[in-house]
Every structure is written in structure tokens, then in C-alpha cells.
Write a protein that holds these residues in place. Structure first.
Motif: not given
Length: 167
Positions: A52-62, A87-90
Motif C-alpha cells: 500500500f501507498d497509504i495506510v490509515v488507522s484511526f482509533d484502532v491501536l487501543e 491516531s489513537a486517543p490520548n
């Protein structure tokens, strides 16, 4: 995912929930857009290396029990020079201390996942709590740097003198 497909991207999505994947396909069909949505986990992706050229992960890591495996896989499937938006919550943010983003319970975001799960399910009586320990920004940045990712400033941030930061 559908919006990216509408813009002409070869959009691929991954989710552990079969219903979410089916809903994505249904939505794409409704918009007459081609996307690829697959059932799978972020810590064991079936995609090729450098796919992939771009990988997006919003609020998954937690939500992932093995965060190191997820970060490894995320970097593995990203082509050299590609872009990772993560991104992930602070975990220690004042807003989240007032109420976590998943169950709106005050004061649980800095707790280890097992303690937070006990607090929400046993003490507060919720049926489940599927959030693992929230990673800190500095931990996440260190892991990405170790995997060869160059960090850029987040929107509204400037580069600090000691180097590149931001997610």
C-alpha cells in the motif's frame, strides 16, 4: 473507505467484525463504488509486504491486544516512502480523564486494560469492555521510529528542536 473509492483510489479495508465488512460492501454497492473490505486482524494482515501507498488507522491501536504486532504489520504492508496516518486517543488527556471515548466512564483511560475492564464490567455492571491499555504517544512514536518510520508534525504542531514528532 467508500469516499476513497469514489475518488478513484484502490481502497482496501480491514475489520475484525464480519457485519462491519458486510455493511461496508453494502454501502459501496449503494454508491456504485468498488472497494475491497476484508475480515481480518490488524496484527496478522493477509496483505503483501509493501502493498500500500497509504495506510490509515484511526482509533484502532487501543483495541488490539498485541500493539507491537499491529505496528509491525502496518509498517510491513506500507511501501517504502508511503504514508502512515495513525491516531489513537490520548491516554492521559484531560478530556479522556473526564470520560473515556468508548464507555464514557470517568478516570479509566490511564488504567491498565485489565483493571479498566474489571472496573467497567464488575464494578459498573457493563456487559463488556473491549479496550486494551491505551498506548502513550511517546511509546507509539518510539515503536514507529524503530521500524523506520519518519514522523512528521501533526496538524497545528511545529517541529520541536530535538527532532520530528507527531501522529
Amino acid at each position: 473507505l467508500v469516499a476513497l473509492g469514489q475518488l478513484g483510489a484502490d481502497a482496501v479495508g480491514l475489520d475484525v467484525d464480519t457485519k462491519a465488512v458486510a455493511a461496508t460492501q453494502l454501502r459501496a454497492n449503494g454508491y456504485q463504488t468498488q472497494v475491497r473490505a476484508e475480515v481480518g486482524t490488524a496484527s496478522e494482515m493477509s496483505f503483501s509486504t509493501n502493498e500500500f501507498d497509504i495506510v490509515v488507522s484511526f482509533d484502532v491501536l487501543e483495541h488490539v491486544p498485541d500493539k507491537l504486532a499491529m505496528l509491525h504489520e502496518t509498517v510491513r504492508v506500507l511501501r517504502p516512502g508511503g504514508i502512515l496516518m495513525l491516531s489513537a486517543p490520548n491516554r492521559f488527556g484531560l478530556k479522556l480523564l473526564a470520560g473515556d471515548p468508548h464507555y464514557n466512564r470517568m478516570g479509566i483511560t490511564p488504567l491498565p486494560g485489565s483493571v479498566a475492564r474489571w472496573w467497567v464490567t464488575e464494578f459498573r455492571g457493563e456487559i463488556e469492555y473491549d479496550v486494551e491499555t491505551l498506548p502513550t504517544r511517546s511509546w507509539t512514536e518510539r515503536q514507529l521510529i524503530r521500524r523506520g518510520i519518519q514522523l512528521l508534525p501533526a496538524p497545528g504542531e511545529s517541529l520541536p528542536p530535538q527532532g520530528l514528532r507527531g501522529l
